[in-house]
Motif scaffolding. Sequence first.
Motif, PDB file in Angstrom:
ATOM      1  N   THR A   9       7.502  -7.661 -10.724  1.00  0.00           N
ATOM      2  CA  THR A   9       8.001  -6.604  -9.891  1.00  0.00           C
ATOM      3  C   THR A   9       7.104  -7.900  -8.535  1.00  0.00           C
ATOM      4  O   THR A   9       6.945  -7.593  -7.289  1.00  0.00           O
ATOM      5  CB  THR A   9       6.571  -6.450 -10.902  1.00  0.00           C
ATOM      6  N   GLU A  10       6.076  -8.710  -9.581  1.00  0.00           N
ATOM      7  CA  GLU A  10       4.953  -9.152  -8.370  1.00  0.00           C
ATOM      8  C   GLU A  10       5.971  -9.912  -7.971  1.00  0.00           C
ATOM      9  O   GLU A  10       5.473 -10.212  -6.417  1.00  0.00           O
ATOM     10  CB  GLU A  10       3.925  -9.814  -9.645  1.00  0.00           C
ATOM     11  N   VAL A  11       6.544 -10.796  -8.506  1.00  0.00           N
ATOM     12  CA  VAL A  11       7.587 -12.066  -7.729  1.00  0.00           C
ATOM     13  C   VAL A  11       8.549 -11.100  -6.989  1.00  0.00           C
ATOM     14  O   VAL A  11       8.450 -11.357  -5.731  1.00  0.00           O
ATOM     15  CB  VAL A  11       8.226 -12.475  -8.448  1.00  0.00           C
ATOM     16  N   LYS A  12       9.246 -10.358  -6.619  1.00  0.00           N
ATOM     17  CA  LYS A  12       9.366  -9.723  -5.672  1.00  0.00           C
ATOM     18  C   LYS A  12       8.955  -8.638  -4.610  1.00  0.00           C
ATOM     19  O   LYS A  12       9.326  -9.016  -3.450  1.00  0.00           O
ATOM     20  CB  LYS A  12      10.525  -7.979  -6.573  1.00  0.00           C
ATOM     21  N   SER A  13       7.763  -8.517  -5.342  1.00  0.00           N
ATOM     22  CA  SER A  13       6.510  -7.697  -4.134  1.00  0.00           C
ATOM     23  C   SER A  13       5.915  -8.507  -3.013  1.00  0.00           C
ATOM     24  O   SER A  13       6.304  -8.530  -1.945  1.00  0.00           O
ATOM     25  CB  SER A  13       5.170  -7.365  -4.852  1.00  0.00           C
ATOM     26  N   TYR A  14       5.502 -10.093  -4.219  1.00  0.00           N
ATOM     27  CA  TYR A  14       5.363 -11.208  -2.975  1.00  0.00           C
ATOM     28  C   TYR A  14       5.889 -12.035  -1.873  1.00  0.00           C
ATOM     29  O   TYR A  14       5.661 -12.291  -0.985  1.00  0.00           O
ATOM     30  CB  TYR A  14       4.712 -11.922  -4.179  1.00  0.00           C
ATOM     31  N   ALA A  15       7.868 -11.067  -1.985  1.00  0.00           N
ATOM     32  CA  ALA A  15       8.474 -12.027  -2.136  1.00  0.00           C
ATOM     33  C   ALA A  15       8.599 -11.348  -0.555  1.00  0.00           C
ATOM     34  O   ALA A  15       8.817 -11.554   0.831  1.00  0.00           O
ATOM     35  CB  ALA A  15       9.569 -12.230  -2.179  1.00  0.00           C
ATOM     36  N   GLN A  16       8.460  -9.925  -1.010  1.00  0.00           N
ATOM     37  CA  GLN A  16       8.265  -8.793   0.688  1.00  0.00           C
ATOM     38  C   GLN A  16       7.331  -9.083   1.223  1.00  0.00           C
ATOM     39  O   GLN A  16       7.543  -9.236   2.832  1.00  0.00           O
ATOM     40  CB  GLN A  16       8.764  -7.644  -0.121  1.00  0.00           C
ATOM     41  N   HIS A  17       6.564  -9.809   0.682  1.00  0.00           N
ATOM     42  CA  HIS A  17       5.072  -9.448   1.463  1.00  0.00           C
ATOM     43  C   HIS A  17       4.819 -10.925   2.408  1.00  0.00           C
ATOM     44  O   HIS A  17       4.810 -10.796   3.904  1.00  0.00           O
ATOM     45  CB  HIS A  17       3.829  -9.565   0.550  1.00  0.00           C
ATOM     46  N   PHE A  18       6.093 -12.111   1.689  1.00  0.00           N
ATOM     47  CA  PHE A  18       4.911 -13.898   3.067  1.00  0.00           C
ATOM     48  C   PHE A  18       6.702 -13.170   3.458  1.00  0.00           C
ATOM     49  O   PHE A  18       6.840 -13.547   4.468  1.00  0.00           O
ATOM     50  CB  PHE A  18       6.131 -14.635   1.948  1.00  0.00           C
ATOM     51  N   ILE A  19       7.626 -12.690   3.393  1.00  0.00           N
ATOM     52  CA  ILE A  19       8.816 -11.760   4.355  1.00  0.00           C
ATOM     53  C   ILE A  19       8.211 -11.100   5.431  1.00  0.00           C
ATOM     54  O   ILE A  19       9.085 -11.865   6.607  1.00  0.00           O
ATOM     55  CB  ILE A  19      10.204 -11.554   3.693  1.00  0.00           C
ATOM     56  N   GLN A  20       8.159 -10.039   4.996  1.00  0.00           N
ATOM     57  CA  GLN A  20       7.179 -10.085   6.262  1.00  0.00           C
ATOM     58  C   GLN A  20       6.365 -10.493   6.956  1.00  0.00           C
ATOM     59  O   GLN A  20       6.232 -10.042   8.007  1.00  0.00           O
ATOM     60  CB  GLN A  20       6.518  -8.373   5.395  1.00  0.00           C
TER      61      GLN A  20
END
Length: 1991
Positions: free
Chosen positions: A1165-1176
């Motif tokens: 979940t964290e990986v997915k969240s951080y990936a979306q965070h850095f993409i954003q």
Amino acid sequence: MLFNDNSGFKLGEELLFKLTSESPEIRMRTLEQVERGFIRCIRLKETLNFKPQLLFKQLIRWFGYTPLIAVDRVLTLLLELLRSEYGNVVVKKITYERLCIELEKVMKILYSIGAKQGIDLMKELQNLVIKIYNSQLCFTDTETTESTKTMSNSDSVNDANLEFDFYDQISDVDYECAWTRASLDDLATMKILLESLKIENITETELELHLIQVQVKIQDYPAEFFLQSPQLFLELLQVQKKAWKNNTSLLQANRALLAFVKQLRNRILIRQNILCYVPILDSPNTKPRQLRVPIALGLLLNSCLEILSSMLFTPSNHNWLLLELLLEVIQIFNILNTPVALACTEILSLMAKRLIAYCHGLENSDMSQLVDNLTMPRLQSLILNGLLQDAVALNITHGNGIDRTNARYLIQPILMDSSYLSCVPNRRKTLSNLISALGSEFNLEQEQLLQLKQAYSLALSQLQDQPKLTGSQLLQVQSQLCLVITQMGSEALVKQLFQSIIDSTPLFESNKLLRKEAESLLSTLLDLHDDHLKSTVFSLVAHSAVQHFHAIVNKSKYLPGCNNLDLIRQHILGLPLNSVLLRKLLFYSWTPTSSDKIKQWCTDYLTMLLKLCNVINKQDFEIVCHLTTPELPLMVCRSTNQTQLHNVLWHIFEPDSTYLEPLQMLRGNLCYMFNPNLQLRKEATIRIMYTLRCQDYVHDALFINNLSPDFFGPDLCVVQQPMAYDNIFTESLADPLQGKCSVKALVRLLQTADLRASIRRSTFVQLNVLLQNWEAVDEFVNHDESYRPVLDALRSPLKRDNHNNCLEIVLPAVSIFMKLLCHSADFRSEMSKICEVYVCLLRVLLLSHSSGSELPREVSACLFLLLFHVHITTNRSTMVLNADLGDMLIPIMCELNAAMPLSTADEGLCLEKKLIDRRFAGNADLAAQHWRLHIAHNVCQTPANITLTLVENLNIRDTLKLKMEDLALVQATQTDVQLQRQLLKASNCSDGHSLEQIVDNLQTMLVLLRTSTFNDKTKNFWVLIHKYIGLVPGTSVDRRLYISFLQLCLSCLDQRNKEVLNGITEAICNNPHHTLTMLLQDRGVGLDMMYLICQCLVNVIEAKCIIDNSKTVSNHNAQQLYCQYFRQLSALARQHFELRQLEHVRCLLGVLRTLSDNTLSLSVTEVKSYAQHFIQLSSDLRTSTQTGSQWQRDCLYILAKIQTRDLPLEKVLRYLLSLCGHSDGEVRALAWVSLANCLSNVSNQEIADILNRLDFLPGGLPACCLTTLLDVHELMLVRALAGRVFIELIPLNGPDATIELMHRHDFISDTLSALKNMYINSTVTVNDNLVGQQNSCEVISCYIDICLRLVKLLPFWAANLCKHGFVNALSEVLKMQNSTKTLSKAYIELCSVQICEFYALMYVDNFRHLQKTVCQDPVFMEFYIRLYNKVLNLECPDRMLVHLMKLFLVMCKDDNAYLFLFEQLKKQQQLRLDIFLYGLHLSYCTHPVQRYTLTVISMVFSKVQSGSQQINFVTELENYVLPLTELLPSDDQKIELEFVRVENTQNSVHSLNRQQQQKQPEPEQETHISGVNCTNGAVLLYYRLDRLFEHFFPVKTYNFLHPPSMGHVQVCDAIGGLLKLSPWAVRAAKQLKLLDRVFQLFESFLNDSNIGNASIYVRRVGAHKCRDILSNLLVVLNMMAKWHSSLYAVITEPTVANNAVRLLIRIWPWLSHSALLKQMTVQLAMFFTEHSLEMCKQTSLVLPGQSHSLLQLIVRVAHYETTRNNAPEKEDNTTPNPNLLQPLRVMMNCCSCTEGRLALSKMHVLDMFDTILPATYTPNLRKIRPHVVTSWLDFWECYSRYEIGAKPCHLHGLLNTVRHLPPMHPQRLLCLRIFRNMCFLSGNQAHFVNFAEFLNLLRDIIAQCAEINVVVDANTYGSFEEERLVVLMLWKLFCFGAKYKAMLRGTKLLKQLIHLRNHLDKTRIDFPDKVQNIPYAESLRYLLENLFESL
């Protein structure tokens, strides 16, 4: 500034420019006009209109023109100009450094022309310049602060009105085409940055903030953008200058420039990689331009030097940054391989000189204060010295035509800095290399300095309390010691040297070289210039001489073990003497500079030497006289005022005395003939006449008894007017060749025996005239025996019968003789030893005394030349005496040169003076300091141990002892010592300002230590940093101090200071609320502090100190800590972004990027969240320009590192594909990498679904990847990454669709074009000048991999490729190796992997194409072999070697290619061995490289074994002999090989070849040849294979129940093949006991309780379960069979043979389960018994514990194979059956031993012939296969050679066989041979003689020869073998007894034999040529002759 006044005198620019005109006349007239006008206006105080700085520059340029005239006037004018009011204008416009450099150049010119007055004026001008600029080079400590402040204020005032506009310093030539073009958006953002720096009335805080923003944002742009418009770099320089002037924001300006310089360095390094190459699309007219990098760096360098120059002696917090900037700039010049601007180098040299002068001139009575005052200037001096050294080295290495003399002048300050050279050893070494590069002249200077240093070191070692050299050892090094003996002034050293002569005296007789060294040392000691040392030496000499003389007189011993008379015979009187030493004693006894004591002692010594005549016998005194003979004339001269010496000499020269030989006595008295004392001349005349009168009575000469001495008088040899030497040789030859011929003709005429007197006289006269020329005399002397007629002319006329008119011929003869003496020194020396010459000359003198001619004067000259020949040197025009003869009456006018040759001590003084003049620029004080420091360093060993007391106690001059100033300078130069001092001061400091200054000092030290290694003492760094970095800054002062410590911490981390790294890691890990962490999380923290904190964290994380430091935290906790920081900083970055603090976000992204490199324990979940965070986060700053590119890089890098498996793939792909078009190449590359990672994390089906939905891409993703790959205008790295993505998409896209897509884009044609524009290097140099399309190896690799992937999917597509030129172009790529020396790894991988794999892949269906192309291309194969060398030199070549060997196997299928490849390998023996040894290492077990290596080895062995190739690979390996010292152990175990001592390679090879030629070599026989331990390639190869065998077949643990792998099979096959072919390998196998290990392996198998008996095991588990056992047995037995099929592998030991037989018997039960195993086992038994008698014995015997012998088992096999009925239907009856041949061969082998024959007899093996050869011939015999009969007959033929097998049996069967088979049938011949063997058994004679049927058979065989024409029917018959066998049997049966002879005569056989002989003779006559070729014809004829002869 122009002084304008219309009323004044005007010096216009046109007039001033004429001062540098090319015409000397114009320059002089202009100078007069300017001088006159200027001086008049100055004196009258009138106004002068001109530009003072222009006049000053023109006057300086005056010295650059030749001829140089009016030097004094120009210098005077310069002085007047500076002294006037206009001088201030000059110093404002010209900097101090620039002016000093120009004046130094002028000074060098003045020194070169030797203008003394000009030099004085120049020195005055330099002093005036120093005074004007108020910058004295040397001043006391109390004056330092005031002077530097005054100088700084003066500089500020002078520069107040100057505008630093760098744009004016740049011209059009300083620009070049831009590397890349900036977009409009990029230009706009850079203009904003530019404008932020140019805001008027900006506050210091705002400017610093803008500069920090520049530091943060500078990473967004390529560095070249700052060199393009809008010229942000130049604006930063402007800001730096303004900050320096205003004393504000200089620190941040320097940091911004430092960030730019680092960015520029990184950019240059990146551009050097070919993957970053991008061709510029713009046309030359529209290309943007940028400032050249060297020009930009030069501007920065000049600016920093100018600022630093003004603050050298002022405490400042900017110096360390300026120094770091200088260091970075010099490093970039080094990267660019570009010389540094000469002006900058000169300024560096001048600054270094100023600092050195300051450090050397500083004085203080307090040592501690002195060191403190020296610390910082000295640190800066050390840094500048290093920078100067690097800059000069760059200019020498990369400068075109640099002036070496100028370079030497530039590094002069470093050479004079002795403490720097002694305390910084690494720099001393590089400086030595630099001086060597300057040329031989400077190398000589370096060698001279080293020579003196070695001499000082050697001398000091004798003065210290350490083991000293012995006497003989001191003499051997005396030449070194004497170089510095005067400088050191050590009386102790002089005494040691003198004592070494005394101690070594007993060795002089046996060691002549040691004697010469002693004489040389004594000569040097006597010539010492120091009065005290010289007095010491003479007192020592006197003492030893007197002791020796008294010992002789008193008959005691002078030295233990020495006889006094023996010493005298060796010319030793106290000390060893020679003529040179005697001459020195005479010199010092005469010269006025010697003291009276020395004079008297020298006289006493000579007197003692001569008075030895009274104490020793005549023979010994004559030996002494041989020493004094050359110096006797000089002694006589010296005795004129030495009564003591005169009396001794006069007594010795008495004619009636017997002390001297007549010649010596005569020479001594002759010397007195030239004495100024009249009485002595008179008495000497009497003595000489007395001597001559005695000669007259003895010899047949003219009587002179009636002549009285009073008649001649005392002036017999005195010449009133000395002869002028220059009148002797007056004429020159007009024709030298004719003159030489004339001389030769006259000499030949004089050598005629019966020449008339008148002709001889005229010939002498002509010759005398001709010899007035020097060259003619030279020709005369060189003629053989030319002087003999002259000597005869002097001798013959004086005889009794020739006394009439004798003077007529004597006169020219004497004149010729005088000329010869004047011309040749050798002739003078030779004639001076002949007594008769003196006698003849004296008689001529006596007879011609009253003649009044020139004869007496010439005779006197001849006598003088003979007496003083040692001291005379002559040439054409002058005669030189090397000794002062005092008042002696010399008959020839000559010059005096009494200078003594330089001694070794004088050479040392001259050497040191030269070094002072050249190395130390005439500064004797610096030179003295250099030697003081050298002595101190030598005594104390290390600079840290140097103290004043240690040097003070040495017995040397005070000038060489260390001073307090020297010690202070040494301590200030020791960086580690000063570092501890500064750290101690910082720990005790409480003042913030002082503490900040100390931190700046530490920063300066870190700049110096940047290239050094930190020692353990630097742990105090962290103590200091931790003390302040943990405090929260409150006030602005605290904040500034905190930032200083942050910067100090960052500097330590940049240099990887371990203590600081560990300390800050521990602080962060153990204290979650540490100040750094809290400040980082504070959203209100300033950008400057945030930037520094983030940089520190990045360095800590990059160093991985958290994991590496086990004491700090565990690996798991470290990951948790990383995760915690990652979470906190990610959230903090979002918060700063929301506050629009974008620069803070940039800093945090850098830390997050570094954190992502580590393993982060994040949930899905964290990986997915951080990936979306850095993409954003990336999308929020999305832009296609360079602006924010570092932001995008960090985000993409983090995304690439964390797993993005659960993200919506389509969204991510769309995001990444959008970034694939970013303007920044690194962003695009990271986007492609992330794209590839995303595709690799999902299934193929999901990818295929998503690819269909990417409709916004033209042609889809595969088309985009392919077009990106083919886009030549794209970054090379991006092309390669896109190509890799395309390769992965090929299976998804489908091969057909991919081929269609490639056709659409013309892929193959583009590939061919790319190969033509290929760049094989990985780096791009400046000289490459790459233009247009280029393709790296990585891009080409993508092209080939695409083809490979398609060929694997569609093999038939390879045929289409073969039709294209692309395939042929690949071979050309391999040939590009020759174009460069160093090949990139990418190119090597391309050739060895892709190209080789491509060709190997084509072998299956397109081998014919390969045979026609690469296999027929010798150039390709040559470069292919070279590729092996390149690959083996890499670190991990495994993958490459696999593909290389694949292609090797393919090419070896072609015979021509195989021959060529091994021809190449034959030339490269080491490479050949390396190729095979590399893959055989134990670490590559089960690796493909080992599998293919073993395959290649087996293939090669099979080629060698078949003998189909011309090159024997194994023989070549054996011939490659190499010493064991060159081998590195490849495994842990010791190499237990057979070491052969060989003298050289050839001896080893020949010795081995001789052993190979033997049928049965002795393995235990060793070659004993003196030499070194060597081995050969075959032994090394076997060793590796043996190690592999031991690995695959461990004796104790190997399980036969496991199936053998490919490695097992290959290793055994390779070992068997090598042992079969190489005797060296066989011997090595014996040494390593391979056979014993194999036996143990089988024993372990046979004794395994889990297996047991073969039959029981098979019944228990089933036949199919024993396959693994049988396979293992086959593998090992196959190796054994190959091994022992060699004639070198002979088993001779009974124990080994017994074990082998026992093993085969135990294996025998398994043979029934495998026909192949049975065949292999019997074959092994056959090979065992083939050459081993011991094996035959053991095979035949029944061993203990066995019921059968191995031979019985073998016979059973033979019987079974003979009688079996289940033969295959399709079996060829003519083909021998190996299952029968092998056992029969074993039986034949066993026939060689008694035990074997006995066993065969007991088994009745011949009974088999009852079946196969019955007595009655029946048609059933045809059912028996012919090869079976043949095989058994072959065995019987062998068996019948022995008595037990030759008994007559089965005779009718044999007879039937012979009769029913045609002639020459193999079975028929074997039967006849069996009959022959039986006939030779004596017990069978009676039986066969009476055997009628047998005799009839013989008769029929003989008769058939007459019926058949052997020559005509050669195709059907063609041999006399049967007839020869018959005749041989008849001869044996009937020719050895009268009875049997009679029986033969009574039969028809005799007639047939006669008929056979006649037929044979007829055939020989008819066909003489052909009969010689018929087999056995000659042998048959010979047997027939013997047979008839016996009858």
